[in-house]
Write a protein that holds these residues in place. Structure first.
Motif, PDB file in Angstrom:
ATOM      1  N   ALA A 170       0.857  -1.181   0.000  1.00  0.00           N
ATOM      2  CA  ALA A 170       0.000   0.000   0.000  1.00  0.00           C
ATOM      3  C   ALA A 170       0.891   1.228   0.000  1.00  0.00           C
ATOM      4  CB  ALA A 170      -0.934   0.009   1.207  1.00  0.00           C
ATOM      5  N   ALA A 171       0.343   2.347  -0.451  1.00  0.00           N
ATOM      6  CA  ALA A 171       1.090   3.600  -0.433  1.00  0.00           C
ATOM      7  C   ALA A 171       1.112   4.176   0.979  1.00  0.00           C
ATOM      8  CB  ALA A 171       0.447   4.593  -1.397  1.00  0.00           C
ATOM      9  N   PRO A 172       2.183   4.846   1.350  1.00  0.00           N
ATOM     10  CA  PRO A 172       2.217   5.498   2.672  1.00  0.00           C
ATOM     11  C   PRO A 172       1.027   6.431   2.887  1.00  0.00           C
ATOM     12  CG  PRO A 172       4.400   5.491   1.692  1.00  0.00           C
ATOM     13  CD  PRO A 172       3.461   4.987   0.634  1.00  0.00           C
ATOM     14  N   SER A 173       0.544   7.069   1.814  1.00  0.00           N
ATOM     15  CA  SER A 173      -0.582   7.997   1.949  1.00  0.00           C
ATOM     16  C   SER A 173      -1.854   7.294   2.397  1.00  0.00           C
ATOM     17  CB  SER A 173      -0.846   8.707   0.612  1.00  0.00           C
ATOM     18  OG  SER A 173      -1.184   7.767  -0.403  1.00  0.00           O
ATOM     19  N   TYR A 174      -1.980   6.008   2.094  1.00  0.00           N
ATOM     20  CA  TYR A 174      -3.172   5.262   2.494  1.00  0.00           C
ATOM     21  C   TYR A 174      -3.285   5.186   4.015  1.00  0.00           C
ATOM     22  CZ  TYR A 174      -6.293   1.289   3.328  1.00  0.00           C
ATOM     23  OH  TYR A 174      -7.303   0.480   3.786  1.00  0.00           O
ATOM     24  N   PHE A 175      -2.134   5.166   4.683  1.00  0.00           N
ATOM     25  CA  PHE A 175      -2.135   5.009   6.150  1.00  0.00           C
ATOM     26  C   PHE A 175      -2.128   6.350   6.898  1.00  0.00           C
ATOM     27  CE2 PHE A 175      -0.164   0.945   4.754  1.00  0.00           C
ATOM     28  CZ  PHE A 175      -1.163   0.105   5.224  1.00  0.00           C
ATOM     29  N   GLU A 176      -2.297   7.444   6.169  1.00  0.00           N
ATOM     30  CA  GLU A 176      -2.325   8.741   6.841  1.00  0.00           C
ATOM     31  C   GLU A 176      -3.535   8.872   7.754  1.00  0.00           C
ATOM     32  OE1 GLU A 176      -2.107  11.679   3.790  1.00  0.00           O
ATOM     33  OE2 GLU A 176       0.046  11.344   3.403  1.00  0.00           O
ATOM     34  N   ARG A 178      -5.354   5.884   8.686  1.00  0.00           N
ATOM     35  CA  ARG A 178      -5.658   4.529   9.127  1.00  0.00           C
ATOM     36  C   ARG A 178      -4.472   3.933   9.873  1.00  0.00           C
ATOM     37  NH1 ARG A 178      -7.281   5.364   4.024  1.00  0.00           N
ATOM     38  NH2 ARG A 178      -9.437   4.863   3.406  1.00  0.00           N
ATOM     39  N   GLU A 179      -4.766   3.025  10.775  1.00  0.00           N
ATOM     40  CA  GLU A 179      -3.705   2.288  11.450  1.00  0.00           C
ATOM     41  C   GLU A 179      -3.214   1.160  10.542  1.00  0.00           C
ATOM     42  OE1 GLU A 179      -2.295   2.869  14.363  1.00  0.00           O
ATOM     43  OE2 GLU A 179      -3.558   4.634  14.755  1.00  0.00           O
ATOM     44  N   ARG A 180      -1.932   0.932  10.563  1.00  0.00           N
ATOM     45  CA  ARG A 180      -1.387  -0.190   9.798  1.00  0.00           C
ATOM     46  C   ARG A 180      -1.812  -1.507  10.443  1.00  0.00           C
ATOM     47  NH1 ARG A 180       1.797   4.039   9.093  1.00  0.00           N
ATOM     48  NH2 ARG A 180       2.879   4.329   7.093  1.00  0.00           N
ATOM     49  N   LEU A 187      -6.949  -6.902   8.676  1.00  0.00           N
ATOM     50  CA  LEU A 187      -7.232  -6.505   7.297  1.00  0.00           C
ATOM     51  C   LEU A 187      -8.725  -6.263   7.090  1.00  0.00           C
ATOM     52  CD1 LEU A 187      -4.929  -8.947   5.272  1.00  0.00           C
ATOM     53  CD2 LEU A 187      -4.644  -6.476   5.499  1.00  0.00           C
ATOM     54  N   SER A 188      -9.555  -6.811   7.971  1.00  0.00           N
ATOM     55  CA  SER A 188     -11.009  -6.693   7.814  1.00  0.00           C
ATOM     56  C   SER A 188     -11.491  -5.251   7.868  1.00  0.00           C
ATOM     57  CB  SER A 188     -11.728  -7.519   8.886  1.00  0.00           C
ATOM     58  OG  SER A 188     -11.420  -7.031  10.180  1.00  0.00           O
ATOM     59  N   THR A 189     -10.668  -4.357   8.411  1.00  0.00           N
ATOM     60  CA  THR A 189     -11.072  -2.950   8.512  1.00  0.00           C
ATOM     61  C   THR A 189     -10.517  -2.104   7.366  1.00  0.00           C
ATOM     62  OG1 THR A 189      -9.159  -2.368   9.899  1.00  0.00           O
ATOM     63  CG2 THR A 189     -11.159  -3.146  11.014  1.00  0.00           C
ATOM     64  N   HIS A 190      -9.873  -2.749   6.412  1.00  0.00           N
ATOM     65  CA  HIS A 190      -9.186  -2.008   5.348  1.00  0.00           C
ATOM     66  C   HIS A 190      -9.830  -2.213   3.978  1.00  0.00           C
ATOM     67  CE1 HIS A 190      -5.655  -0.449   7.534  1.00  0.00           C
ATOM     68  NE2 HIS A 190      -5.840  -1.506   8.316  1.00  0.00           N
ATOM     69  N   ASN A 191      -9.510  -1.300   3.068  1.00  0.00           N
ATOM     70  CA  ASN A 191      -9.935  -1.420   1.684  1.00  0.00           C
ATOM     71  C   ASN A 191      -8.947  -2.319   0.938  1.00  0.00           C
ATOM     72  OD1 ASN A 191     -12.056   0.387   2.069  1.00  0.00           O
ATOM     73  ND2 ASN A 191     -10.774   2.168   1.565  1.00  0.00           N
ATOM     74  N   LEU A 192      -9.454  -3.385   0.333  1.00  0.00           N
ATOM     75  CA  LEU A 192      -8.611  -4.326  -0.389  1.00  0.00           C
ATOM     76  C   LEU A 192      -8.825  -4.150  -1.887  1.00  0.00           C
ATOM     77  CD1 LEU A 192      -9.171  -7.538   1.788  1.00  0.00           C
ATOM     78  CD2 LEU A 192      -7.656  -5.583   2.196  1.00  0.00           C
ATOM     79  N   LEU A 193      -7.747  -4.149  -2.626  1.00  0.00           N
ATOM     80  CA  LEU A 193      -7.769  -4.026  -4.087  1.00  0.00           C
ATOM     81  C   LEU A 193      -7.508  -5.410  -4.660  1.00  0.00           C
ATOM     82  CD1 LEU A 193      -5.475  -0.868  -4.251  1.00  0.00           C
ATOM     83  CD2 LEU A 193      -7.985  -0.901  -4.271  1.00  0.00           C
ATOM     84  N   MET A 194      -8.475  -5.960  -5.394  1.00  0.00           N
ATOM     85  CA  MET A 194      -8.352  -7.357  -5.824  1.00  0.00           C
ATOM     86  C   MET A 194      -8.513  -7.518  -7.331  1.00  0.00           C
ATOM     87  SD  MET A 194     -10.057  -9.795  -2.947  1.00  0.00           S
ATOM     88  CE  MET A 194      -9.335  -9.944  -1.305  1.00  0.00           C
ATOM     89  N   PHE A 195      -7.932  -8.583  -7.819  1.00  0.00           N
ATOM     90  CA  PHE A 195      -7.994  -8.922  -9.242  1.00  0.00           C
ATOM     91  C   PHE A 195      -9.303  -9.645  -9.540  1.00  0.00           C
ATOM     92  CE2 PHE A 195      -7.327 -11.703 -12.882  1.00  0.00           C
ATOM     93  CZ  PHE A 195      -6.695 -10.870 -13.791  1.00  0.00           C
ATOM     94  N   ALA A 196      -9.891  -9.351 -10.691  1.00  0.00           N
ATOM     95  CA  ALA A 196     -11.079 -10.062 -11.147  1.00  0.00           C
ATOM     96  C   ALA A 196     -11.083 -10.063 -12.669  1.00  0.00           C
ATOM     97  CB  ALA A 196     -12.352  -9.406 -10.625  1.00  0.00           C
TER      98      ALA A 196
END
Length: 302
Positions: A170-176, A178-180, A187-196
């Motif tokens: 993830a980009a550092p900006s994503y965690f500005e 949010r907690e890592r 991970l359940s509290t995060h936005n996941l980017l997935m292949f389809a």
């Protein structure tokens, strides 16, 4: 009789690869009607339909696909005979048609393509950048480079070029804001980017440091059929993505992305070459695969 049938088979190959009777016949200096008659003669000879014709496309039947595969062997034998008379049969000549995923192809294959063209001046390369796993035969490609394909269609050879570690990033900006995550459950509290792609939906199964296997859950608000698009979304701070080190190693080294859950393991992903099974593999295909394998192994893999 045999000679005329071989000519008809070569025209049939051209029609399949160009997708039309007009273009297929033109490659042999023939009219659309003459190319159509060549295919019709084959269908009459074999007593079965080879192509399903619609107003928009030509689709191979099962029998047509079988004839196409055997026809490739015939054409390869003719080309090998020509090369043995004209010069060294191990020297690549002619057009090499390659399909590869967009990101992998542009950043990792193109340097090999440039070097190959410089080394073998009697070759030309046509490339398609796509993550779709198209039927290589029906689309006329000599070679497909794919990620995570281990069971190709019947009649294809698969050669593993490289195994690359899969990493969460993830980009550092994503965690500005949010907690890592400290473990897979978070991970359940995060936005996941997935292949389809089509009906295929990517799922993440990771092995934590204690050996426990865990299926990652989270908010999947963006799915893409392109690994490069997922990388760009991660760089834009849109969420956490699972990508291969060979694709994002430089981004991590430069600080554009960071490795998420570095102690968790997702295993390795094969990067493979797929090509139709042939008794005589064209020199232009064989040489490119060997060169690409060498170049990829110099990349930071695991």
């Amino acid at each position: 009789m045999i000679g005329s049938k071989v000519n008809d088979i070569l025209v049939f190959l051209s029609v399949v690869e160009t997708g039309s009777f007009v273009a297929g016949g033109k490659a042999f200096g023939l009219s659309r009607s003459t190319a159509g008659k060549a295919v019709a003669r084959l269908e009459e000879t074999y007593g079965m339909r080879l192509l399903n014709r619609t107003t928009r496309a030509l689709d191979l039947t099962e029998e047509g696909r079988s004839l196409y595969e055997h026809g490739q062997t015939i054409r390869a034998a003719i080309e090998a005979a020509d090369e043995s008379v004209a010069g060294d049969p191990s020297t690549p000549r002619g057009t090499l048609r390659i399909t590869a995923p967009d990101g992998l192809g542009r950043r990792l294959l193109l340097p090999t393509v440039y070097r190959y063209l410089d080394l073998w001046p009697e070759t030309q390369i046509e490339m398609s950048f796509s993550d779709r796993v198209d039927n290589v035969v029906e689309t006329g490609f000599d070679l497909a480079v794919r990620i995570a394909v281990t069971s190709p269609e019947q009649g294809f050879v698969v050669r593993t070029l490289l195994r690359s570690e899969a990493l969460l990033c993830a980009a550092p900006s994503y965690f500005e804001t949010r907690e890592r995550p400290l473990n897979a459950e978070q991970l359940s509290t995060h936005n996941l980017l997935m292949f389809a792609s089509g009906h295929e939906r990517q799922g993440w199964v990771l092995q934590e440091e204690d050996g426990t296997a865990y299926r990652a859950q989270g908010h999947v608000r963006l799915r893409c059929d392109s690994g490069e698009a997922l990388r760009e979304a991660a760089l834009a701070g849109r969420g956490i993505a699972l990508l291969t080190r060979v694709m994002i190693g430089e981004d991590i080294a430069q600080g554009r992305l960071e490795h998420v859950l570095p102690r968790a393991a997702f295993g390795t992903v094969p990067i493979v070459a797929l090509y139709p099974h042939k008794r005589l593999l064209d020199a232009r295909v064989r040489r490119f695969i060997d060169m690409l394998s060498d170049d990829l192994r110099r990349q930071p893999a695991d």
